[in-house]
Design an enzyme around this catalytic site. Structure first.
Site, mmCIF file in Angstrom:
data_model
loop_
_atom_site.group_PDB
_atom_site.id
_atom_site.type_symbol
_atom_site.label_atom_id
_atom_site.label_comp_id
_atom_site.label_asym_id
_atom_site.label_seq_id
_atom_site.Cartn_x
_atom_site.Cartn_y
_atom_site.Cartn_z
ATOM 1 C CG ASP A 134 -2.063 -0.876 1.219
ATOM 2 O OD1 ASP A 134 -2.372 -1.397 0.145
ATOM 3 O OD2 ASP A 134 -2.692 -1.064 2.277
ATOM 4 N NE ARG A 184 -4.145 -1.565 -4.615
ATOM 5 C CZ ARG A 184 -3.891 -1.914 -3.340
ATOM 6 N NH1 ARG A 184 -3.651 -0.975 -2.429
ATOM 7 N NH2 ARG A 184 -3.869 -3.170 -2.983
HETATM 8 C C1 LIG Z 1 -8.502 -1.299 -4.010
HETATM 9 C C2 LIG Z 1 -8.122 0.041 -3.477
HETATM 10 C C3 LIG Z 1 -6.904 0.199 -2.840
HETATM 11 C C4 LIG Z 1 -6.516 1.450 -2.365
HETATM 12 N N1 LIG Z 1 -5.266 1.616 -1.831
HETATM 13 C C5 LIG Z 1 -4.851 2.845 -1.487
HETATM 14 C C6 LIG Z 1 -3.522 3.102 -1.070
HETATM 15 O O1 LIG Z 1 -2.675 2.190 -0.984
HETATM 16 N N2 LIG Z 1 -3.175 4.371 -0.739
HETATM 17 C C7 LIG Z 1 -4.075 5.421 -0.828
HETATM 18 O O2 LIG Z 1 -3.703 6.561 -0.555
HETATM 19 N N3 LIG Z 1 -5.345 5.196 -1.200
HETATM 20 C C8 LIG Z 1 -5.754 3.960 -1.528
HETATM 21 N N4 LIG Z 1 -7.060 3.771 -1.948
HETATM 22 C C9 LIG Z 1 -8.066 4.848 -1.749
HETATM 23 C C10 LIG Z 1 -8.109 5.797 -2.934
HETATM 24 O O3 LIG Z 1 -6.916 6.529 -2.997
HETATM 25 C C11 LIG Z 1 -9.296 6.766 -2.839
HETATM 26 O O4 LIG Z 1 -9.193 7.506 -1.675
HETATM 27 C C12 LIG Z 1 -10.663 6.098 -2.862
HETATM 28 O O5 LIG Z 1 -10.669 4.967 -3.689
HETATM 29 C C13 LIG Z 1 -11.726 7.069 -3.386
HETATM 30 O O6 LIG Z 1 -11.405 7.484 -4.693
HETATM 31 P P1 LIG Z 1 -12.225 7.013 -5.997
HETATM 32 O O7 LIG Z 1 -11.233 6.718 -7.067
HETATM 33 O O8 LIG Z 1 -13.106 5.908 -5.663
HETATM 34 O O9 LIG Z 1 -12.963 8.285 -6.520
HETATM 35 P P2 LIG Z 1 -13.865 9.425 -5.827
HETATM 36 O O10 LIG Z 1 -13.885 10.547 -6.813
HETATM 37 O O11 LIG Z 1 -13.421 9.711 -4.424
HETATM 38 O O12 LIG Z 1 -15.273 8.706 -5.749
HETATM 39 C C14 LIG Z 1 -16.014 8.366 -6.901
HETATM 40 C C15 LIG Z 1 -17.339 7.753 -6.461
HETATM 41 O O13 LIG Z 1 -17.097 6.527 -5.749
HETATM 42 C C16 LIG Z 1 -17.983 6.377 -4.668
HETATM 43 N N5 LIG Z 1 -17.199 6.391 -3.417
HETATM 44 C C17 LIG Z 1 -15.905 6.749 -3.290
HETATM 45 N N6 LIG Z 1 -15.490 6.631 -2.011
HETATM 46 C C18 LIG Z 1 -16.550 6.201 -1.309
HETATM 47 C C19 LIG Z 1 -16.753 5.893 0.063
HETATM 48 N N7 LIG Z 1 -15.768 6.000 0.965
HETATM 49 N N8 LIG Z 1 -17.991 5.481 0.468
HETATM 50 C C20 LIG Z 1 -19.002 5.356 -0.442
HETATM 51 N N9 LIG Z 1 -18.841 5.632 -1.769
HETATM 52 C C21 LIG Z 1 -17.660 6.064 -2.198
HETATM 53 C C22 LIG Z 1 -18.941 7.515 -4.752
HETATM 54 O O14 LIG Z 1 -20.044 7.138 -5.551
HETATM 55 C C23 LIG Z 1 -18.128 8.572 -5.460
HETATM 56 O O15 LIG Z 1 -18.915 9.548 -6.099
HETATM 57 C C24 LIG Z 1 -7.429 2.548 -2.475
HETATM 58 C C25 LIG Z 1 -8.647 2.381 -3.115
HETATM 59 C C26 LIG Z 1 -9.001 1.168 -3.628
HETATM 60 C C27 LIG Z 1 -10.303 1.039 -4.354
#
Ligand SMILES: Cc1cc2nc3c(=O)[nH]c(=O)nc-3n(C[C@H](O)[C@H](O)[C@H](O)COP(=O)(O)OP(=O)(O)OC[C@H]3O[C@@H](n4cnc5c(N)ncnc54)[C@H](O)[C@@H]3O)c2cc1C
Length: 308
Positions: A134, A184
Site C-alpha cells: 500500500d 495499482r
Molecule cells: C482497491 C483500493 C486500494 C486502495 N489503496 C490505497 C492506497 O494504498 N493508498 C491510498 O492513498 N489510497 C488507496 N485507496 C483509496 C483511494 O486513494 C481513494 O481515496 C478512494 O478509492 C476514493 O477514490 P475514488 O477513485 O473511488 O474516486 P472518488 O472521486 O473519491 O469517488 C467516486 C465515487 O465513488 C464512490 N465512493 C468513493 N469513495 C466512497 C466511500 N468512501 N464510500 C461510499 N462511496 C464512495 C462515490 O459514488 C463517489 O462519487 C485505495 C482504493 C481502492 C479502491
C-alpha cells in the site's frame, strides 16, 4: 474543509478514543471492515470468491509505535496466509501490506520493514500468491518505492501503488510500467499539501487519466483502483484500444463500496479484486472512508441519532 478535518482526526489519538468507544460506530464499521479476526477475513474472501470476485486482504494497523507491534503484524499476515492456503483460497486472494505497520517509521525502520516484508513475501510465495505494498502519505513515497525495488529483486510480482493526486505520479508510472510489473493506480487518501499534490478533484481526475494511459500502454499489469464510474469507463476503453484481454489488467474496489458494480463488472468478464480490511485497528481506515464522501458522515451521524 470537512475532508481536511476528518483526515486530521484520522491521526488524532484523542478523537480515536472518542469515536471507537461510541457504541454506534460498530454499525458503520461493519459496512467497510470484514471483521476483527482472520476467520472473518477468510469468510469474506470465500463469499467474494463465490461471486467471482478476488480479494486483497489488509490487516488493519498503521503507524505502529514499537518493534513488538511490527512483529505482531507479521505474525497476523503469516497466520492469514496459512489459513487462506488451507482453505484453498490463495487462487482468489493476495495480501496488501502497509510498510508503516512493519516499522518503517521507527528508528532504523527501513531495514526492519524490508526484513518483515520479505518474510511476508516468502510466505505468500509458498502459498502461490502475492503481496502489494500500500502507499501511505507523501513523506513515505520515496522510501516505499525504494523498498519495493529491493523486494522486486527477489519477488518480482510484488505490487506497487501510486496515487494520482501527487504531481510526481505520472513519472512514477512511466518507471513502473515494465513487463510483469503489477501497479495499482488510486487517487490517494491522505491530506497532502499543494507543494506535492493536486488539490482539486478535476486535477486529480485528469492526472488519474494520464497515469491510466501510461499504464495501459505499458507492458505491466495495471490495477485500476477506483469507484469512479468515469475512471472505470475510461480504463475499459483504454484496455480495448490497447488490445488488452481481461487477464492483463484488473479493477479494484474497496469492501462495502459499490458492491453491485463490483459484481456487474465480474459478470461481464472483467477481473475484479476487492480490498478487504480486517482487524481491530480500523479507526484510521474508517476516517479516510468518511472523508471521501460527505454522505458517509451523514450516514454516520444518522446512525448516532437513531441509536441514541
Ligand atoms: C482497491 C483500493 C486500494 C486502495 N489503496 C490505497 C492506497 O494504498 N493508498 C491510498 O492513498 N489510497 C488507496 N485507496 C483509496 C483511494 O486513494 C481513494 O481515496 C478512494 O478509492 C476514493 O477514490 P475514488 O477513485 O473511488 O474516486 P472518488 O472521486 O473519491 O469517488 C467516486 C465515487 O465513488 C464512490 N465512493 C468513493 N469513495 C466512497 C466511500 N468512501 N464510500 C461510499 N462511496 C464512495 C462515490 O459514488 C463517489 O462519487 C485505495 C482504493 C481502492 C479502491
Amino acid at each position: 474543509m470537512l475532508r481536511d478535518t476528518l483526515l486530521t482526526a484520522a491521526r488524532s489519538r484523542h478523537v480515536e478514543q472518542l469515536v471507537t468507544t461510541l457504541p454506534v460506530t460498530r454499525h458503520v464499521v461493519e459496512r467497510y471492515v470484514a471483521g476483527e479476526t482472520v476467520e472473518d477475513a477468510v469468510r469474506a474472501t470465500k463469499e467474494l470468491a463465490a461471486d467471482g470476485l478476488r480479494s486483497t486482504l489488509d490487516f488493519l494497523g498503521e503507524d505502529i509505535e514499537s518493534p513488538v507491534q511490527a512483529q505482531a503484524t507479521v505474525d497476523a499476515y503469516l497466520q492469514l496466509l496459512e489459513r487462506l492456503g488451507s482453505a484453498d483460497l490463495t487462487r482468489h486472494a493476495e495480501v496488501s501490506v502497509k510498510l508503516s505497520a512493519l516499522g518503517q517509521a521507527l528508528p532504523g525502520g527501513e531495514r526492519t520493514a524490508l526484513q518483515h516484508a520479505r518474510t511476508i513475501c516468502n510466505a505468500a510465495r509458498s502459498f502461490s500468491t502475492t503481496v502489494t505494498l500500500d502507499m501511505e502519505d507523501h513523506t513515505t513515497t520515496d522510501s516505499t518505492l525504494r523498498l519495493l525495488a529491493e523486494l522486486r529483486l527477489d519477488f518480482p510480482d510484488t505490487g506497487a501503488v501510486v496515487q494520482s493526486y501527487l504531481h510526481r505520479t505520472e513519472g512514477d508510472c512511466r518507471e513502473l510500467a515494465s513487463a510483469g510489473s503489477r501497479v495499482r493506480l488510486c487517487k490517494g487518501a491522505y491530506d497532502e499539501p499543494s507543494a506535492v499534490a493536486y488539490q482539486s478533484k478535476r486535477d486529480v481526475d485528469l492526472s488519474y487519466v494520464r497515469c491510466l494511459k501510461v499504464l495501459m500502454a505499458g507492458e505491466g499489469y495495471p490495477m485500476v483502483a477506483s469507484h469512479d464510474p468515469r475512471m472505470v469507463e475510461i480504463a475499459g476503453a483504454l484496455a480495448a484500444r490497447h488490445g488488452r484481454e481481461a487477464s492483463t489488467f484488473e479493477y479494484q474496489m474497496l469492501y462495502g463500496i459499490r458492491p453491485n458494480e463490483q459484481r456487474r463488472l465480474a459478470r461481464e468478464g472483467a477481473t475484479v479484486r476487492v480490498y478487504v480490511p480486517f482487524g481491530t485497528q480500523w479507526y484510521g481506515y474508517l476516517m479516510r472512508r468518511l472523508a471521501e464522501r460527505p454522505a458517509n458522515v451523514v450516514f454516520f451521524l444518522r446512525s448516532l441519532v437513531s441509536k441514541s
